[in-house]
Scaffold this active site. Sequence first.
Site, short mmCIF file in Angstrom:
data_model
loop_
_atom_site.label_atom_id
_atom_site.label_comp_id
_atom_site.label_asym_id
_atom_site.label_seq_id
_atom_site.Cartn_x
_atom_site.Cartn_y
_atom_site.Cartn_z
N SER A 294 0.87 -1.19 0.00
CA SER A 294 0.00 0.00 0.00
C SER A 294 0.90 1.23 0.00
O SER A 294 2.11 1.12 0.17
CB SER A 294 -0.86 0.02 1.26
OG SER A 294 -0.07 0.40 2.38
N ASP A 295 0.33 2.40 -0.18
CA ASP A 295 1.12 3.59 0.08
C ASP A 295 1.00 3.91 1.58
O ASP A 295 0.25 3.24 2.31
CB ASP A 295 0.68 4.77 -0.81
CG ASP A 295 1.83 5.78 -0.97
OD1 ASP A 295 2.78 5.75 -0.16
OD2 ASP A 295 1.79 6.60 -1.90
N TRP A 296 1.73 4.89 2.00
CA TRP A 296 1.85 5.24 3.42
C TRP A 296 0.47 5.45 4.05
O TRP A 296 -0.21 6.43 3.71
CB TRP A 296 2.72 6.50 3.53
CG TRP A 296 3.06 6.93 4.91
CD1 TRP A 296 2.24 7.54 5.81
CD2 TRP A 296 4.34 6.80 5.55
NE1 TRP A 296 2.92 7.80 6.96
CE2 TRP A 296 4.22 7.36 6.84
CE3 TRP A 296 5.58 6.28 5.17
CZ2 TRP A 296 5.28 7.41 7.73
CZ3 TRP A 296 6.64 6.33 6.07
CH2 TRP A 296 6.48 6.88 7.33
N SER A 298 -2.25 4.21 3.44
CA SER A 298 -3.39 4.34 2.52
C SER A 298 -4.49 3.32 2.83
O SER A 298 -5.63 3.50 2.42
CB SER A 298 -2.94 4.21 1.06
OG SER A 298 -2.54 2.90 0.76
#
Length: 770
Positions: A294-296, A298
């Site tokens: 995932s992104d930070w 997210s």
Amino acid sequence: MGKLKILSEFFLVLALFLSFVAMSGSEANLSLFKPPMNEFIDSLMNKMTLEEKLGQLAQYPGGGSLGFNTGIDDDKKEMVRKGRVGSFLHVSGADFLADLQKIAVEESRLGIPLIFGLDVVHGFKTVFPVPLASACSFEPEAVEKAARIAAVESAASGIHWTFAPMVDIALDPRWGRIVEGAGEDSYLGAVMAKAQVNGFQGDGLSFENTILACPKHFVAYGAACGGRDYNSVEVSMRTLNEVYLLPFLAAVRAGAGSLMCGFNDINGEPMSSNKELLTDLLRVKWGFDGFIVSDWNSIGELINHGVAGNRVDAGKKALSAGVDMDMTSNIFGEGILKSVEKGEISEKLVDKAVKRILETKYKLGLFDDPYKYCKPEVEKAEILKEEYIQFAREMACKSIVLLKNKNEILPLKKDLEKIAVIGPLADDRRTPLGSWKAAGEEKDVVTVLEGIKKAVSKDTKILYAKGCEINDDDRSGFEEAVSVAEGADVIILVLGESADMSGEARSRSKIGLPRVQKELAEKIAETGVNIVVVLMNGRPLAIPWLAENVPAILEAWFPGIQSGSAVSDILFGDYNPGGKLAVTVPRSVGQIPCFYYHRNTGRPPSEENPYSSKYIDLPIKPLYPFGHGLSYTEFKYSKLRIEDKKEEAGDSLKIAFSLKNTGKIFGSEVVQLYVRDIVASIAPPVKKLVGFKRVYLEKGEEAEIIIYLPVNLLAFYNKDMKKVVEPGKVEVMIGSSSQDIRLDASFVIEGKETEIDDSEIYYSVVEVKK
Ligand code: BGC
């Protein structure tokens, strides 16, 4: 006795065999001495508790605002001991990471190694030009080499995994992250994505000087509405497929071993819970077999998006959609434990994700030797080697774009009497490193002022004044700047943005020169002395006044540690510039989106026709078009021929022409191939880049350029969203930029409409015959 002999012979053969295996590299080693991957991982997973499995899915920040590793406290180490961590990010350093890895391998129950990630985006210690700049080199071989060096340096510092390349197409210069990608064009973006994946992953993940690539941010993050970071995306499926997905497909086909999903939602569906794109498209249709991070936070942010009611719900949605590792939300790691225990979330889903992550660790060779990236002696030897620094200079030279050079005032003579160097960026050490500077340090940067001082004759007087700050309204330095400028033979005026004005969370509503910089330029111009503007910036800047009023402009972007050396190489003619714009430069914010491959519309823009698609208060054309960039020499294009003018889907068209350096010095030209479908079932773009090559020629030298264009590259999505090649006439344009078309012809696609496999990617092949 006989038995002994047989035994000794056996050992001899074994020794020979072992030395052969050692010589043939670690890939061979892996397959011969460990059970095949599946068996190994299945047996490991059989021993894992649910907590340990979820631990593998958890990635925690290892760094903080104080720098790398500052987030690894005793609590984190204890989590590693308990097998509750799969990965750390924002960590670095062979010694430090060896110690941390030791806890995982020697003090946790199953000894599963950690995977260490960092944003190694445009270099590690040897910082290269930012990606938007290096795309302007139009030279994938060079971009690959820079990524290779970045991999060698960071791998030597204990890093296994980079969150790069960033392959988001960006049409809106307000979006700060435009600096991290390859600009506006999907074909150029695909070529650069492939080059970077190849550079990072080198000959294979099991080698200790390669790192795992992670193309990001899947997908269309760059289409954020209004260019405002993290914003929603509204995009048609056709544009999504034709523009935004293509560089990801290129990265996946190049073998990228991981991928990051974006923060954004697309038409209301957040990417971190988007099963259609993460699983159905990426894994099933494209066959991507790496893991998705995932992104930070997210996954946690699915609650803010309004598609998850709580953390468990968010975790369930992300896991079901196909996200394998949770970057920092701590939802996969701990948040969903109880729900999986109760059977509310299927353990099978968890197992799938764990397997993908363990497979990656296996492919990296971490089960063989978890410390293979953490060798302080390698770290010392590999970082900032002289040859890397030299290549950083070359790469910066290749990336710089000469926007304007009236009356050929560039290159300058090295023995001018007096040069005034002015501007807030002339002696700035931080800015050239750009955003995501990884381990880059200001002390290793050569500023423009330093570069110029080194380049000129010993009798040349260099006078310097800052004039103003980058992002401030103070005009008190103007007077000194003007007095320094007066009487100079030439003024080098270095203007632009600071490193932290572009990048993540750095969207701007204005895209001109910040604050009083334009005023400074106006004041300096009043002296009447010739001005050469050097721009440093992470996005295209709308600079109509400069474009109109100063004779020469060099777009240097953020050029990396060798900034000043490269800029002065170009200013004084040691390097003949040849970079081309990977992105259109608009005249003003109001002209956005401004990109070259728009559709024609029913009322194509026309200066004469008021009822045409344009603004009444702006010229139609952008300030500088995609593909633009000048040289100190000139090139003549001639003798275009298309060998077989009738083609079908699946064929390759052979386009040949001649390119001659007709100027006075050695130089390079980026030849660009554009096509236009004349009549199609869906309105086609006015032109589309489908091939290019940077060609280096001696003065007077002529080369035959042959481009093999796969007809499948002309395919588009029809009304039924099938990717098809339609029969009909196609215009072929060979240009020095998207607006400077030098040769033009056409050919016909014959046969019936043909559907092509849209999980395959096609590239033109260019041959240069000298
Ligand atoms: C960015 C990613 C980056 C990650 C880790 C996020 O905020 O969007 O691009 O890889 O942080 O640094």
